[in-house]
Design a protein around this motif. Structure first.
Motif, mmCIF file in Angstrom:
data_model
loop_
_atom_site.group_PDB
_atom_site.id
_atom_site.type_symbol
_atom_site.label_atom_id
_atom_site.label_comp_id
_atom_site.label_asym_id
_atom_site.label_seq_id
_atom_site.Cartn_x
_atom_site.Cartn_y
_atom_site.Cartn_z
ATOM 1 N N VAL A 1 55.996 9.780 27.952
ATOM 2 C CA VAL A 1 55.989 10.192 29.352
ATOM 3 C C VAL A 1 57.353 9.931 29.977
ATOM 4 C CG1 VAL A 1 54.899 9.824 31.600
ATOM 5 C CG2 VAL A 1 53.519 9.753 29.520
ATOM 6 N N TRP A 2 57.935 8.764 29.684
ATOM 7 C CA TRP A 2 59.252 8.436 30.230
ATOM 8 C C TRP A 2 60.323 9.389 29.693
ATOM 9 C CZ3 TRP A 2 63.812 6.445 27.975
ATOM 10 C CH2 TRP A 2 64.754 5.984 28.894
ATOM 11 N N ILE A 3 60.254 9.709 28.416
ATOM 12 C CA ILE A 3 61.235 10.618 27.821
ATOM 13 C C ILE A 3 61.114 12.008 28.426
ATOM 14 C CG2 ILE A 3 61.844 11.818 25.684
ATOM 15 C CD1 ILE A 3 61.261 9.271 24.167
ATOM 16 N N MET A 4 59.887 12.488 28.562
ATOM 17 C CA MET A 4 59.688 13.848 29.070
ATOM 18 C C MET A 4 60.195 13.989 30.492
ATOM 19 S SD MET A 4 58.621 16.883 28.346
ATOM 20 C CE MET A 4 57.604 16.642 26.888
ATOM 21 N N TYR A 5 59.920 12.996 31.340
ATOM 22 C CA TYR A 5 60.294 13.135 32.753
ATOM 23 C C TYR A 5 61.727 12.668 33.027
ATOM 24 C CZ TYR A 5 55.659 14.392 34.437
ATOM 25 O OH TYR A 5 54.480 15.056 34.702
ATOM 26 N N TRP A 6 62.106 11.533 32.444
ATOM 27 C CA TRP A 6 63.423 10.971 32.787
ATOM 28 C C TRP A 6 64.513 11.449 31.838
ATOM 29 C CZ3 TRP A 6 66.112 8.969 36.516
ATOM 30 C CH2 TRP A 6 67.312 8.348 36.223
ATOM 31 N N TRP A 7 64.335 11.194 30.554
ATOM 32 C CA TRP A 7 65.418 11.440 29.617
ATOM 33 C C TRP A 7 65.753 12.931 29.506
ATOM 34 C CZ3 TRP A 7 68.537 7.874 27.593
ATOM 35 C CH2 TRP A 7 69.413 8.270 26.579
ATOM 36 N N LEU A 8 64.751 13.788 29.505
ATOM 37 C CA LEU A 8 64.983 15.217 29.331
ATOM 38 C C LEU A 8 65.206 15.958 30.641
ATOM 39 C CD1 LEU A 8 62.333 16.039 26.570
ATOM 40 C CD2 LEU A 8 64.757 15.497 26.294
ATOM 41 N N ARG A 9 64.846 15.362 31.777
ATOM 42 C CA ARG A 9 64.928 16.105 33.030
ATOM 43 C C ARG A 9 65.794 15.408 34.077
ATOM 44 N NH1 ARG A 9 60.392 17.888 30.600
ATOM 45 N NH2 ARG A 9 59.711 20.028 31.092
ATOM 46 N N GLU A 10 65.433 14.211 34.456
ATOM 47 C CA GLU A 10 66.097 13.594 35.608
ATOM 48 C C GLU A 10 67.349 12.798 35.252
ATOM 49 O OE1 GLU A 10 65.540 13.961 38.829
ATOM 50 O OE2 GLU A 10 64.103 15.489 38.248
ATOM 51 N N ARG A 11 67.534 12.428 33.999
ATOM 52 C CA ARG A 11 68.683 11.595 33.646
ATOM 53 C C ARG A 11 69.995 12.298 33.945
ATOM 54 N NH1 ARG A 11 71.682 11.040 28.803
ATOM 55 N NH2 ARG A 11 70.368 12.691 27.930
ATOM 56 N N THR A 12 70.074 13.586 33.653
ATOM 57 C CA THR A 12 71.299 14.343 33.873
ATOM 58 C C THR A 12 71.204 15.280 35.072
ATOM 59 O OG1 THR A 12 70.506 16.016 32.295
ATOM 60 C CG2 THR A 12 71.904 14.254 31.432
ATOM 61 N N ALA A 13 70.187 15.107 35.896
ATOM 62 C CA ALA A 13 70.033 15.966 37.068
ATOM 63 C C ALA A 13 71.043 15.558 38.142
ATOM 64 C CB ALA A 13 68.608 15.861 37.608
ATOM 65 N N PRO A 14 71.305 16.446 39.127
ATOM 66 C CA PRO A 14 72.228 16.095 40.218
ATOM 67 C C PRO A 14 71.762 14.839 40.944
ATOM 68 C CG PRO A 14 71.768 18.454 40.230
ATOM 69 C CD PRO A 14 70.847 17.850 39.219
#
Length: 590
Positions: free
Chosen positions: A238-251
């Motif tokens: 769940v953490w990987i799907m939401y943070w690592w793949l989406r929000e980690r490199t988001a603006p």
């Protein structure tokens, strides 16, 4: 179990939904895009039914799959089978109808894909699927560690995981990235919290395996490590799907900074300080204090758990601090100040509790009771106070010294920063409220004892906690008030108001006579013409008057003519209108 988790999630989201609805309605009204009440009602029931039918069908599939896995058992499953068939036979056609209605609405109604109802439906359904899949995966892994394979858990993982993935896909195809931030950050927080809990459990159980010598206990603890590992492995996806793949490199938006600072940095530091304080306290009590009859083995196991909490929190804090460092510019920014003041506040709370316990221990020592010759809890109180002071005090001083260095390097900027002012004023407010409440409690207890004729050393002892809180609150307020006074004393004096320029200062002004001067201070200026915020700011600086601009596309502002007109104005309220190449109207705006 999954039903209870989903119910808890709905109970958490409903108040947020109400607040967001109010804010969205106000924002829509201000933006000039009002939504008809009928549309709001339609969206509410449409997406509520869609969410309900989605869960009904998913529940029917998982129940039916679980029954197929238990077909060999001699158990009456007629009730479960009837429920599953009812959910599928009634829910599936309704879900199809609702989806066709929703697709038609998306195609026919402009802005439907940006509506709050649609965004909430996607977020709530995806989070429900994620949480249910997480719980099911943990159960499946625990059973696998025990040498069993549960078909029901496997079916639940597949169904809820598919529901989660499908709605993430739908969201990515129908909504804008900025509309997904709240959903993704909330999902990242859930995955982070579960993963952190699993990591702490794995560390604690592993330390027990290494330090417990008995063979049977080792075998039992190894199983505990596996259960803890199942929790960790369930939260990480769940953490990987939401943070690592989406929000980690988001603006890096304010919402993104808020998540990293409050959840990643702030909560992680609270977890670290709490775990370190408990671990150090238990070590000191084991070495110097009174265990109170607790077994050494159980006391050591609790200490290892607290140490695991501290290590897990520290790793989480370090990671989010690295993420924050890559997003913040090299020069000092308001985000750096937020980070430092937040950490200083967390450490300050720990140190303040230590001060409270110091006062409590002191009052316990100077007011012994007649019935107890040696109070065994006194040494533990002293050790608890020393623990919090040893953990919170140096940590607060480290962060506060960094803040003081920044203030010394650029006092004007640092002292005027909103973060510093909010920190100081919030501290004054909180300590003031705490001090007043503590004072009321202490005075009430003393007066009650005095009126009943029982005033004595026992009265002071009974009010030791309130008196300790009062002393700590006053100490914090006094120190930070001195900091605030220092900021005000060293602040640069306010700039003197500039005089209104005379016509001589603006040569060539049309229609102005030399030596003309206003008869009184200019109060307000109304400008009607094209947008020119630079001119508005210049007029405010020069005249100190209230300036209002009504935008009109035609015409052009002549800066020299505007300043000359204001310099020679003999009215307190002036209106200037741009028309073509020059000013055509100047007069009393009343």
């Amino acid at each position: 179990m999954i039903g209870a988790v989903v119910s808890s999630l709905i109970g958490l989201v409903v108040p947020i939904v109400v607040v967001v609805l109010i804010v969205r309605a106000v924002a829509g009204r201000r933006s000039g895009e009002p939504v008809a009440p009928g549309v709001l009602v339609r969206r509410f029931f449409q997406y509520l039914l869609l969410y309900g039918m989605t869960l009904v069908v998913a529940g029917g599939v998982t129940t039916l799959g679980g029954l197929l896995g238990r077909r060999a058992l001699l158990v009456d499953t007629s009730g479960d089978l009837a429920r599953a068939l009812t959910f599928l036979l009634i829910g599936t056609p309704l879900l199809v109808v609702l989806w066709r209605w929703t697709r038609r609405t998306m195609a026919e109604v402009p802005g439907e894909s940006r509506s709050l109802g649609w965004l909430l439906y996607l977020a709530l359904t995806a989070l429900t699927g994620a949480v249910a899949a997480l719980v099911s995966l943990q159960s499946l892994l625990e059973d696998a560690i025990g040498g069993r394979f549960e078909v029901a858990a496997a079916v639940q993982v597949l169904v809820w995981g598919a529901l989660w993935g499908v709605h993430l896909r739908i969201e990515s195809r129908t909504t804008e990235p900025e509309h997904r931030r709240v959903h993704h950050l909330l999902g990242a927080f859930i995955g982070w919290a579960v993963s952190l809990a699993g990591l702490v459990a794995v560390l604690s159980a592993s330390l027990d395996v290494l330090l417990v010598p008995e063979g049977d206990v080792v075998v039992e603890t190894v199983s505990t490590v596996g259960v803890a590992g199942a929790l960790l492995l369930a939260g990480v996806p769940v953490w990987i799907m939401y943070w690592w793949l989406r929000e980690r490199t988001a603006p890096a938006t304010p919402l993104w900074y808020g998540y990293v600072l409050l959840a990643g940095v702030g909560i992680s530091l609270v977890v670290t300080v709490t775990g370190a304080s408990v671990a150090l306290y238990r070590v000191l009590v084991w070495a110097l204090g009174d265990l109170g009859g607790a077994a050494t083995t159980s006391w050591g196991s609790g200490t290892l758990t607290a140490l695991s909490v501290a290590v897990g929190g520290a790793l989480s804090w370090w990671y989010h601090r690295q993420v924050l460092g890559t997003a913040v510019p090299a020069e000092r920014s308001e985000v750096d100040r937020l980070h430092e003041y937040l950490l200083a506040a967390v450490a300050l709370v720990a140190a303040a509790v230590g001060v409270v316990l110091v006062v409590v221990a002191f009052l316990e020592a100077v007011t012994p009771t007649a019935s107890v010759l040696v109070d065994s809890s006194l040494i533990n109180s002293v050790l608890a106070a020393a623990t919090l002071l040893l953990v919170g005090g140096p940590l607060w001083w480290a962060f506060w010294r960094r803040i003081r260095s920044a203030v010394a390097a650029d006092r004007d900027t640092e002292a005027a920063s909103p973060t510093r002012r909010i920190y100081l004023y919030a501290l004054f407010g909180l300590t003031g409220v705490v001090a007043v409440v503590a004072l009321l409690v202490a005075v009430y207890g003393i007066l009650e004892a005095a009126l009943s004729g029982d005033l004595g050393a026992d009265t002071v002892r009974e009010q030791r906690v309130a008196l300790g809180v009062l002393v700590a609150a006053l100490a914090l307020a006094s120190y930070h008030w001195s900091v605030h006074r220092e900021d005000r004393r060293l602040a640069p004096p306010p700039a003197a108001p500039q005089a209104v320029p005379t016509p001589q200062a603006v040569p060539g002004a049309p229609g102005m006579q030399a030596g003309a001067s206003p008869v009184g201070p200019l109060e307000s200026v109304l400008l009607i013409g094209p947008a020119d915020e630079r001119l508005v700011d210049e007029i405010r600086q020069v005249t100190s008057a209230h300036v209002e601009l009504w935008v009109q596309e035609s015409g052009r502002w002549d800066r020299q003519a505007v300043l000359a007109a204001l310099a020679g104005a003999r009215l307190r309220k002036v209106m200037l209108h741009a028309d073509g190449e020059q000013m055509v109207q100047a007069g009393d705006a009343r």
